[in-house]
Design an enzyme around this catalytic site. Structure first.
Site, PDB file in Angstrom:
ATOM      1  N   ARG A  50       0.821  -1.128  -0.190  1.00 54.10           N
ATOM      2  CA  ARG A  50       0.127   0.113   0.101  1.00 54.10           C
ATOM      3  C   ARG A  50       0.828   1.229   0.023  1.00 54.10           C
ATOM      4  O   ARG A  50       1.502   1.010   0.916  1.00 54.10           O
ATOM      5  CB  ARG A  50      -0.759   0.001   0.863  1.00 54.10           C
TER       6      ARG A  50
ATOM      7  N   ARG B  47      -6.156   1.534  -4.171  1.00 55.72           N
ATOM      8  CA  ARG B  47      -4.880   0.990  -3.123  1.00 55.72           C
ATOM      9  C   ARG B  47      -4.994  -0.449  -3.415  1.00 55.72           C
ATOM     10  O   ARG B  47      -6.352  -0.676  -3.896  1.00 55.72           O
ATOM     11  CB  ARG B  47      -5.445   1.093  -1.910  1.00 55.72           C
TER      12      ARG B  47
ATOM     13  N   ASP C 227      -6.518  -2.172   1.372  1.00 57.28           N
ATOM     14  CA  ASP C 227      -6.950  -1.429   3.012  1.00 57.28           C
ATOM     15  C   ASP C 227      -7.927  -1.460   3.974  1.00 57.28           C
ATOM     16  O   ASP C 227      -8.593  -2.614   3.334  1.00 57.28           O
ATOM     17  CB  ASP C 227      -7.821  -0.153   1.932  1.00 57.28           C
TER      18      ASP C 227
ATOM     19  N   ASP D 123     -10.199  -1.355   7.269  1.00 52.09           N
ATOM     20  CA  ASP D 123     -10.258  -0.222   7.720  1.00 52.09           C
ATOM     21  C   ASP D 123     -11.516  -1.163   9.388  1.00 52.09           C
ATOM     22  O   ASP D 123     -12.234  -1.798   8.996  1.00 52.09           O
ATOM     23  CB  ASP D 123     -11.913   0.456   7.207  1.00 52.09           C
TER      24      ASP D 123
HETATM   25  C1  X6L Z   1     -19.096  12.490  -2.640  1.00 55.66           C
HETATM   26  C2  X6L Z   1     -17.574  12.671  -1.443  1.00 55.66           C
HETATM   27  C3  X6L Z   1     -19.351  10.490  -2.571  1.00 55.66           C
HETATM   28  C4  X6L Z   1     -16.664  11.779  -0.894  1.00 55.66           C
HETATM   29  C5  X6L Z   1     -18.627  10.011  -1.770  1.00 55.66           C
HETATM   30  C6  X6L Z   1     -17.303   7.592  -0.657  1.00 55.66           C
HETATM   31  C7  X6L Z   1     -14.610   9.576  -0.840  1.00 55.66           C
HETATM   32  C8  X6L Z   1     -16.508   6.559   0.125  1.00 55.66           C
HETATM   33  C9  X6L Z   1     -14.483   8.234  -0.035  1.00 55.66           C
HETATM   34  C10 X6L Z   1     -17.405  10.316  -1.675  1.00 55.66           C
HETATM   35  C11 X6L Z   1     -16.593   8.999  -0.941  1.00 55.66           C
HETATM   36  C12 X6L Z   1     -14.972   7.212   0.074  1.00 55.66           C
HETATM   37  C13 X6L Z   1     -14.223   2.127  -1.749  1.00 55.66           C
HETATM   38  C14 X6L Z   1     -14.481   2.586  -2.679  1.00 55.66           C
HETATM   39  C15 X6L Z   1     -12.879   4.126  -1.934  1.00 55.66           C
HETATM   40  C16 X6L Z   1     -13.377   0.305  -1.613  1.00 55.66           C
HETATM   41  C17 X6L Z   1     -15.391   0.687  -3.591  1.00 55.66           C
HETATM   42  C18 X6L Z   1     -14.128   6.151   0.457  1.00 55.66           C
HETATM   43  C19 X6L Z   1     -12.677   5.816   0.636  1.00 55.66           C
HETATM   44  N1  X6L Z   1     -12.458   2.895  -0.846  1.00 55.66           N
HETATM   45  N2  X6L Z   1     -14.953   1.727  -3.113  1.00 55.66           N
HETATM   46  N3  X6L Z   1     -14.278   4.290  -2.812  1.00 55.66           N
HETATM   47  N4  X6L Z   1     -14.841   0.026  -2.294  1.00 55.66           N
HETATM   48  N5  X6L Z   1     -16.652   0.492  -3.584  1.00 55.66           N
HETATM   49  O1  X6L Z   1     -12.991   0.446  -0.280  1.00 55.66           O
HETATM   50  O2  X6L Z   1     -14.509   5.048   1.086  1.00 55.66           O
HETATM   51  S1  X6L Z   1     -12.099   5.574  -1.830  1.00 55.66           S
HETATM   52 MG    MG Z   2     -11.457   2.361   3.191  1.00 55.39          MG
HETATM   53 MG    MG Z   3      -7.984   3.050   5.528  1.00 55.67          MG
END
Ligand code: X6L
Ligand code: MG
Ligand code: MG
Length: 163
Positions: A83, A92, A95, A97
């Site tokens: 990572r 990534r 991850d 969490d």
């Molecule tokens: C507006 C602004 C809407 C921010 C959504 C959602 C930001 C999720 C970060 C958001 C917003 C994240 C994963 C992912 C990420 C994962 C899937 C995050 C961090 N990690 N999508 N996107 N799975 N499907 O593990 O969760 S980046």
């Molecule tokens: Mg996450």
């Molecule tokens: Mg994380």
């Protein structure tokens, strides 16, 4: 002994192998016994960064480690999986969490429990719902899911935890 729930995700490299690496690495650590895992889901990337689909899953574990030490272990395993942190919310290899830890709330600069955004994320709630119907503080996972707008693809795969 405490019970914790983790969310695992990967969207780089061999995604299934990365999730299996996470589980194996947790098994090998003192003070952590994984108990149950959800199915592994293929999910559309959610958030502002356009990126490849993820594999996501949740696991339940029993642990004698306090939350901050569990977080350190998770971060060490992320690093061991290659990572790097280049783009915030970007692709990534692995991850990990912490979602929940018993029924406690934690709010430190380093760690917030329950995970502050888990209730907004279908890729967390859908696999977690396989393990628990309701969770501390947040309540019914089905109710939370119903309140969410569509977030793209969330498909159960036949990807296995063991090779
Ligand atoms: C507006 C602004 C809407 C921010 C959504 C959602 C930001 C999720 C970060 C958001 C917003 C994240 C994963 C992912 C990420 C994962 C899937 C995050 C961090 N990690 N999508 N996107 N799975 N499907 O593990 O969760 S980046
Ligand atoms: Mg996450
Ligand atoms: Mg994380």
């Amino acid at each position: 002994m405490s019970i914790a729930y983790l969310s695992l995700g990967s969207n780089m490299g061999d995604r299934g192998a990365n999730l299996r690496f996470a589980l194996k690495s947790l098994y090998e650590r003192d003070g952590i016994q994984p108990l149950r895992g959800s199915a592994i889901y293929e999910t559309s990337a959610w958030g502002p960064v356009k990126q490849d689909n993820f594999l996501n899953a949740c696991i339940e574990l029993e642990t004698s480690l306090p939350p901050d030490e569990l977080l350190t272990v998770c971060q060490e395993i992320e690093l061991a999986a290659g990572r790097t942190r280049e783009v915030r919310w970007g692709p990534r290899t692995l991850d990990i969490d912490i979602l929940l830890y018993d029924d406690i709330s934690v709010a430190t600069p380093r760690l917030t429990i329950p995970h502050p955004r888990m209730k907004d994320r279908m890729f967390v709630l859908v696999p977690l719902m396989e393990l628990e119907e309701t969770v501390p503080v947040l309540g019914s996972l089905a109710d939370l899911l119903e309140s969410l707008p569509p977030q793209g693809l969330i498909v159960r795969t036949d990807e296995q935890w063991q090779d």
